[in-house]
Design a protein around this motif. Structure first.
Motif, short mmCIF file in Angstrom:
data_model
loop_
_atom_site.label_atom_id
_atom_site.label_comp_id
_atom_site.label_asym_id
_atom_site.label_seq_id
_atom_site.Cartn_x
_atom_site.Cartn_y
_atom_site.Cartn_z
N THR A 56 5.82 33.61 -22.55
CA THR A 56 6.13 33.79 -21.13
C THR A 56 6.75 32.49 -20.60
N GLY A 58 8.62 29.90 -18.09
CA GLY A 58 8.62 29.76 -16.65
C GLY A 58 8.32 28.35 -16.20
N SER A 110 6.88 32.80 -13.70
CA SER A 110 7.58 33.30 -14.88
C SER A 110 9.07 33.51 -14.64
N ASP A 112 10.65 36.14 -15.38
CA ASP A 112 10.78 37.48 -14.79
C ASP A 112 10.61 37.43 -13.27
#
Length: 149
Positions: A56, A58, A110, A112
């Protein structure tokens, strides 16, 4: 004051490493555009610490530029993977900055999440195919990121 984002793989150098070290030079950058961005940095600039190449990716924290215009010592170290035989002591090709730990965020922001909140024009890290390890962040995007922490 300007804002920046700098990437590091957490198994190479993490926010926890910087927290323990308190300060560190940001060595091993071998991309001319990223190097040129570091040349633009000033003492006091704030930098978002981004963990890359991890499950992940970020933003994990914040650091501050404390020294600029440093020659990256790895370019002269023949045993370093970042050794550059074309670089000379009196004319180094690769410069770096020294940063200090400011804050580790309570939660990772993150990639995303960044993609949901920002366009590719607002923050470069969300651009498709972006591989730069050092990039500018606009003040407006920086303020939004700081509110997300």
């Amino acid at each position: 004051m300007n804002y920046w984002l700098m990437k590091s793989e957490p198994d190479v150098y993490s926010i926890a490493d910087l927290k323990g070290d308190r300060t560190s030079i940001w060595d091993g950058v071998r991309n001319y555009q990223a190097r040129n961005f570091m040349r633009e940095m000033s003492r006091g600039d704030l930098v978002f610490f981004y963990h890359s190449n991890t499950q992940t990716p970020g933003i994990v924290g914040l650091m501050r530029v404390v020294e600029t215009g440093l020659a990256d010592p790895t370019q002269f170290d023949i045993n370093s993977e970042y050794y550059d035989p074309k670089s000379q002591l009196n004319a180094p090709r690769w410069q770096t900055v020294k940063v200090e730990f400011v804050e580790e965020f309570a939660k990772l922001i993150s990639l995303d999440e960044l993609k949901q909140k920002f366009s590719a024009d607002e923050i470069w890290v969300v651009r498709k195919g972006n591989r730069l390890s050092v990039m500018p962040v606009s003040e407006s995007a920086a303020q939004k990121i700081l509110k997300m922490r």
